[in-house]
Design an enzyme around this catalytic site. Structure first.
Site, PDB file in Angstrom:
ATOM      1  N   THR A   1       0.832  -1.212   0.000  1.00  0.00           N
ATOM      2  CA  THR A   1       0.000   0.000   0.000  1.00  0.00           C
ATOM      3  C   THR A   1       0.867   1.264   0.000  1.00  0.00           C
ATOM      4  O   THR A   1       0.702   2.155  -0.843  1.00  0.00           O
ATOM      5  CB  THR A   1      -0.895  -0.006   1.266  1.00  0.00           C
ATOM      6  OG1 THR A   1      -1.610  -1.235   1.288  1.00  0.00           O
ATOM      7  CG2 THR A   1      -1.872   1.138   1.268  1.00  0.00           C
ATOM      8  N   VAL A   2       1.804   1.335   0.936  1.00  0.00           N
ATOM      9  CA  VAL A   2       2.594   2.570   1.067  1.00  0.00           C
ATOM     10  C   VAL A   2       3.642   2.665  -0.053  1.00  0.00           C
ATOM     11  O   VAL A   2       3.904   3.753  -0.579  1.00  0.00           O
ATOM     12  CB  VAL A   2       3.271   2.638   2.460  1.00  0.00           C
ATOM     13  CG1 VAL A   2       4.119   3.900   2.590  1.00  0.00           C
ATOM     14  CG2 VAL A   2       2.212   2.597   3.563  1.00  0.00           C
TER      15      VAL A   2
ATOM     16  N   LYS B   1       7.475   1.841  12.210  1.00  0.00           N
ATOM     17  CA  LYS B   1       7.464   2.273  13.621  1.00  0.00           C
ATOM     18  C   LYS B   1       7.998   1.204  14.558  1.00  0.00           C
ATOM     19  O   LYS B   1       8.692   1.501  15.521  1.00  0.00           O
ATOM     20  CB  LYS B   1       6.058   2.697  14.038  1.00  0.00           C
ATOM     21  CG  LYS B   1       4.964   1.669  13.813  1.00  0.00           C
ATOM     22  CD  LYS B   1       4.078   2.042  12.658  1.00  0.00           C
ATOM     23  CE  LYS B   1       3.311   0.831  12.155  1.00  0.00           C
ATOM     24  NZ  LYS B   1       2.145   1.178  11.375  1.00  0.00           N
TER      25      LYS B   1
ATOM     26  N   LYS C   1       4.599   3.873  18.354  1.00  0.00           N
ATOM     27  CA  LYS C   1       4.642   5.293  17.966  1.00  0.00           C
ATOM     28  C   LYS C   1       4.910   6.175  19.180  1.00  0.00           C
ATOM     29  O   LYS C   1       5.650   7.159  19.097  1.00  0.00           O
ATOM     30  CB  LYS C   1       3.330   5.675  17.282  1.00  0.00           C
ATOM     31  CG  LYS C   1       3.119   4.920  15.967  1.00  0.00           C
ATOM     32  CD  LYS C   1       1.684   5.022  15.492  1.00  0.00           C
ATOM     33  CE  LYS C   1       1.446   4.242  14.201  1.00  0.00           C
ATOM     34  NZ  LYS C   1       0.032   4.046  13.904  1.00  0.00           N
TER      35      LYS C   1
ATOM     36  N   GLY D   1      -2.952   4.891   5.450  1.00  0.00           N
ATOM     37  CA  GLY D   1      -3.405   4.927   4.056  1.00  0.00           C
ATOM     38  C   GLY D   1      -2.246   5.210   3.118  1.00  0.00           C
ATOM     39  O   GLY D   1      -1.195   5.716   3.528  1.00  0.00           O
TER      40      GLY D   1
HETATM   41  N1  HSE Z   1      -2.381   0.240  11.726  1.00  0.00           N
HETATM   42  C1  HSE Z   1      -2.000   1.612  11.792  1.00  0.00           C
HETATM   43  C2  HSE Z   1      -3.211   2.427  12.243  1.00  0.00           C
HETATM   44  C3  HSE Z   1      -1.512   2.075  10.443  1.00  0.00           C
HETATM   45  O1  HSE Z   1      -4.330   1.897  12.264  1.00  0.00           O
HETATM   46  O2  HSE Z   1      -3.052   3.573  12.615  1.00  0.00           O
HETATM   47  C4  HSE Z   1      -0.682   3.294  10.472  1.00  0.00           C
HETATM   48  O3  HSE Z   1       0.466   3.154  11.248  1.00  0.00           O
END
Ligand code: HSE
Length: 437
Positions: A13-14, A105, A205, A302
């Protein structure tokens, strides 16, 4: 000047989002960076697959180390996720004198100290804006924009999947599993969705945010982590009745005794802006001594929101390719020899207010016993709801909010309340943060 050649590891995706943004905005990106940025080599697990991005101009391989070892590649973009292979690839790239951009992360939270140390030795950059809160440039804001401040605390909605689930439960009364399935379909959830709902992704994070806020080493293992899987529809409704919203927050706070690092569902007054961050959106509230509170909001996951941060990091790296390595922005905001060893407080030593919900037998004196225990533990009640007994039920829900107290005292009180004959089952505890100053 000739364009900078970039290798991309991972075309999920990214990865595809990054290729699309680089291609679509190539002219403006080159004007900002001072040079063009082209992806010349990329790796993907499966090669013969339809992808929503154009890979026709680059070499493709299913061996990511080939990209890292490609002598043409000056910057390696790591987008494969995970911590084992990703660590090997990133350390190899650094060892080869290449700059690294990553959205990973877990990799930074678990191995960042080692990776930054290696990068420092080699004089290369490791940029990781996309690792926290997707497209929100919150790392840059804290590390650079707030560098004149002493940061007091920060609180963030940093897992979009959990926020999406809590929002849908509150607004539409949907059940947990169906909302989670939708988040997976939309590509928001982690490969292992328990990382989202059990708070692990947010803890990764938060580890990064705490380090850059306070100049401490990355210490993921010292984050108290509790997810949203135990939150019930009735807790969401009671919180609303009391004037609060329940959010999964990552909180890092400086106290005289040490640093609080915690992720847990939290009641927030509904009038706070951050309480109104809904769906998959992320937001981080930072309270600092000079500026006061600042709030950062945007898409936390996303393809293109995350690509926005990856490409911004690429531009930063390209801009600094010619500058003095000694004068680059330090990885964790503070110079490596100025990282401090402030203690991280265990959860028992943090101080917060609480929402408590318990099922009490409708008998004379039960409420008095609860109040007595709380008073003996030095806990003051802020608000109380006791519902009328419905039908021939024997138990009634008692819901209360307390003033702030140390977790250790609350543990003792909950243990004593649960031992009362008039209380059935476990006491539900959700921490409450006012977030006002
Ligand atoms: N799984 C993570 C979220 C994706 O839902 O925020 C982005 O780091």
């Amino acid at each position: 000047m000739s364009p900078v050649k970039v290798g991309v590891l991972g075309l999920g995706t990214v990865g595809c989002g990054t290729l699309n943004v680089l291609l679509r905005n190539a002219d403006e990106i080159a004007r900002r960076a001072g040079r063009g940025i082209v992806v010349t080599h990329a790796s993907a697990r499966t090669l013969d697959k339809e992808r929503p991005c154009d890979t026709s101009t680059m070499r493709l391989t299913n061996q990511p180390m080939e990209v890292v070892n490609d002598p043409e590649v000056e910057i390696v973009v790591e987008l494969i996720g995970g911590t084992s292979l990703a660590r090997d690839l990133v350390l190899q790239a650094i060892n080869d004198g290449k700059h690294v951009v990553t959205a990973n992360k877990a990799l930074i939270a678990l191995h960042g100290n080692e990776i930054f140390n290696a990068a420092q030795q080699k004089g290369v950059m490791v940029a990781f804006e996309a690792a926290v809160a997707g497209g929100i440039p919150v790392i840059k804001a804290i590390r650079e924009g707030l560098s004149g401040n002493s940061i007091n605390w920060l609180a963030g909605i940093i897992n979009g999947t959990s926020n999406f689930i809590l929002t849908e439960m509150r607004d539409k009364g949907r059940d947990f599993d169906s909302v989670l399935a939708e988040a997976q379909e939309l590509g928001y959830a982690e490969a292992d969705p328990t990382f989202d709902v059990e708070g692990v992704d947010a803890a990764h994070k938060l580890t990064i945010l705490a380090s850059i806020a306070f100049g401490i080493p990355l210490q993921f293992e010292k984050v108290y982590t509790e997810g949203i899987s135990q939150i019930t529809a009735e807790d969401v409704a009671y919180a609303t009745e009391l004037g609060y919203r329940i959010k999964l927050l990552g909180i890092a706070k400086r106290t005289p005794e040490g640093i609080e690092q915690r992720v847990h569902p939290t009641l927030i007054p509904h009038r706070r802006l951050i309480a109104n961050v809904d769906g998959v959106m992320n937001s981080v509230l930072v309270n600092a001594d000079a500026v006061g509170s600042t709030l950062y909001y945007g898409a936390g996951a996303g393809a293109e929101p995350t690509a926005s941060a990856v490409v911004a990091d690429l531009v930063d790296v390209v801009r600094t390719l010619t500058t003095d390595p000694e004068n680059r922005v330090p990885h964790l905001a503070f110079q490596p020899d100025a990282i401090s060893e402030l203690p991280i407080l265990p959860i028992e030593q943090i101080t917060t207010a609480y929402y408590l919900r318990m099922m009490a037998l409708d008998k004379v004196g039960v409420l008095a016993q609860i109040a007595n225990i709380l008073s003996e533990c030095g806990i003051s009640i802020e608000a109380l709801i006791q519902k009328e007994i419905s039908g021939d039920a024997e138990k009634v829900p008692v819901v209360m909010l307390t003033h702030p107290v140390q977790e250790m005292q609350m543990n003792q009180a909950i243990e004593r309340i649960q031992a009362l004959e008039g209380i059935a089952g476990a006491v539900t505890r959700i921490r409450l943060e006012d977030l006002s100053n």
